[in-house]
Design an enzyme around this catalytic site. Structure first.
Site, PDB file in Angstrom:
ATOM      1  N   CYS A  21       9.584  -0.382  -1.189  1.00  0.00           N
ATOM      2  CA  CYS A  21       8.755  -0.619   0.273  1.00  0.00           C
ATOM      3  C   CYS A  21       7.144  -0.471   0.058  1.00  0.00           C
ATOM      4  O   CYS A  21       6.565  -0.889   0.990  1.00  0.00           O
ATOM      5  CB  CYS A  21       9.077   0.765   0.959  1.00  0.00           C
ATOM      6  SG  CYS A  21      10.975   0.656   1.413  1.00  0.00           S
ATOM      7  N   HIS A  49       3.935   1.076   6.433  1.00  0.00           N
ATOM      8  CA  HIS A  49       5.003   0.361   6.187  1.00  0.00           C
ATOM      9  C   HIS A  49       6.017   1.046   7.336  1.00  0.00           C
ATOM     10  O   HIS A  49       5.985   2.073   7.599  1.00  0.00           O
ATOM     11  CB  HIS A  49       5.456   1.013   4.783  1.00  0.00           C
ATOM     12  CG  HIS A  49       6.765   0.958   4.517  1.00  0.00           C
ATOM     13  ND1 HIS A  49       7.676  -0.461   4.695  1.00  0.00           N
ATOM     14  CD2 HIS A  49       7.924   1.691   4.165  1.00  0.00           C
ATOM     15  CE1 HIS A  49       8.858  -0.268   4.750  1.00  0.00           C
ATOM     16  NE2 HIS A  49       9.093   1.171   4.170  1.00  0.00           N
ATOM     17  N   ASN A  64      13.546  -1.785   9.083  1.00  0.00           N
ATOM     18  CA  ASN A  64      12.916  -1.599   7.905  1.00  0.00           C
ATOM     19  C   ASN A  64      12.920  -3.000   6.888  1.00  0.00           C
ATOM     20  O   ASN A  64      14.070  -3.017   6.385  1.00  0.00           O
ATOM     21  CB  ASN A  64      13.103  -0.352   7.170  1.00  0.00           C
ATOM     22  CG  ASN A  64      12.449   0.023   5.767  1.00  0.00           C
ATOM     23  OD1 ASN A  64      11.924  -0.982   5.452  1.00  0.00           O
ATOM     24  ND2 ASN A  64      12.559   1.036   5.449  1.00  0.00           N
TER      25      ASN A  64
END
Ligand code: COA
Length: 349
Positions: A114, A276, A306
């Site tokens: 991530c 993020h 995501n």
């Protein structure tokens, strides 16, 4: 030293929209549970055979390169961040170099999940600062839909992730008031297994008391991949969601403050924070903690889920396309994820 600037940005998401209700076909979940815990309403899934992590990266890169006013042949270095590569090896960087008919430039793959894009941007920034390269392509792309456990067993992970890509072209900044001011990278491997995909791998159950795969009966040649691993569903990502959440809400504000303090700014100076897109609740917690207004934080996890290494460049691109980022704005990028690794980048647009 010469600062670097984002000279062009692009994003690509597959056309296939998958709503929370669409996931009911595969697992026991609900639109209400997913929206309440994560904020996600829908995500995109790549076409099974026509799209890959690299091809999506190529689509985003074409736009970024065109907007930078250059051609693929002008690119002198590639940094490609992903956790869902087309091949175990070689990395997506060389596949993109081939697909875009670039020169024989260096291609580096970043495996920081991530926080991959923030890490990749930081690497590229150093190469521009030293004067080594002039046009670096930085890509974040993921095809999660290929590798998740879509049964009820894997629902805490699979409902969160989506596919897509984002890319930027980094160039030396010509205006001294523009560009990347600083980047800040961190890791803490103490909790490496909290969000991880263990197999296939060479760990041989070395790091954990708990068995992550059954190797006892395995002979040479049967250890990397076995039917047993597949039968026991040991080939999917694992996540202790609450543990990730607790760490993320501490490290996000910390690394954002680190970037602001290093440059003499405070949260109120941020024009746009691009966190993020891990979970809307995490982003809201960070917003509250730093006392930021709704206008100062850009979220799009509601539409895309995501997208890991792609989430920051996708959100940055979308915010810019919507006119939310203007020349001279102070923009902060921040990410946290598996490893744990986390980082931030502060820039003047
Ligand atoms: C994953 C996450 C949404 C789960 O929410 P949570 O409130 O922590 O939920 P828990 O994991 O404690 O599970 C609560 C219950 O929901 C159930 N559940 C899990 N996933 C579900 C789903 N998709 N649908 C319905 N129920 C689900 C669990 O089985 C559990 O049931 P039980 O109480 O009967 O045992 C949350 O922990 C989270 O977002 N963490 C951060 C994850 C993240 O950001 N990851 C990316 C990092 S970059």
């Amino acid at each position: 030293m010469q600062k670097s600037k984002i000279a062009g940005i692009g994003m690509y998401v597959p056309s296939n929209v998958v709503t929370n209700n669409d996931l009911l076909k595969y697992m026991d979940t609900s639109d209400e549970w997913i929206q309440e815990r994560t904020g996600i309403k829908e995500r995109r899934y790549a076409h099974r055979t026509e799209e890959t992590t690299t091809t999506m990266g190529v689509e985003a890169s074409k736009i970024a390169i065109e907007r930078a006013g250059i051609t693929p042949q002008d690119i002198d270095f590639i940094v490609f961040a992903t956790l869902s590569p087309d091949y175990y090896f070689p990395g997506c960087g060389v596949l993109l170099q081939r697909a875009m008919k670039m020169k024989e430039v260096g291609a580096l793959d970043v495996r920081n999940q991530c926080s991959g894009f923030v890490y990749a941007l930081s690497v590229a920034d150093q190469f521009i600062k030293t004067g080594m390269y002039k046009n670096i392509l930085v890509v974040g792309s993921e095809k999660h839909s290929f590798g998740l456990d879509f049964t009820t067993r894997g629902r805490n992970v699979s409902v969160i992730f989506g596919d897509g890509a984002g890319a930027v072209v980094l160039q030396p900044a010509t205006n001294k008031d523009q560009g990347i001011l600083s980047t800040h990278l961190h890791s803490d491997g103490e909790s490496a297994e909290i969000l991880a995909m263990f197999n296939p791998g060479t760990h041989a159950n070395h790091w954990m008391d708990q068995s992550l795969a059954d190797f006892d009966e395995a002979e040479i040649g049967q250890m990397f991949f076995s039917h047993n691993m597949i039968d026991k569903a040991q080939v999917f990502p694992n996540m202790d969601g609450p543990a990730v959440f607790k760490k993320a809400v501490v490290k996000f504000p910390e690394v954002i403050m680190e970037a602001l303090t290093a440059n003499g700014y405070q949260p109120s100076d941020i024009a746009v924070l691009i966190p993020h897109q891990a979970n809307l609740r995490i982003a809201q917690f960070v917003q509250q903690k730093l006392k930021l207004t709704d206008d100062q934080v850009y979220n799009n996890i509601q539409q895309y889920g995501n997208t890991t290494a792609a989430s920051v460049p996708i959100a940055l691109c979308e915010a810019w396309e919507k006119g939310k980022i203007k020349e001279g704005d102070l923009v902060c990028l921040a990410a946290f994820g598996s490893g744990f690794t986390w980082g931030s980048a502060l820039l003047k647009w």
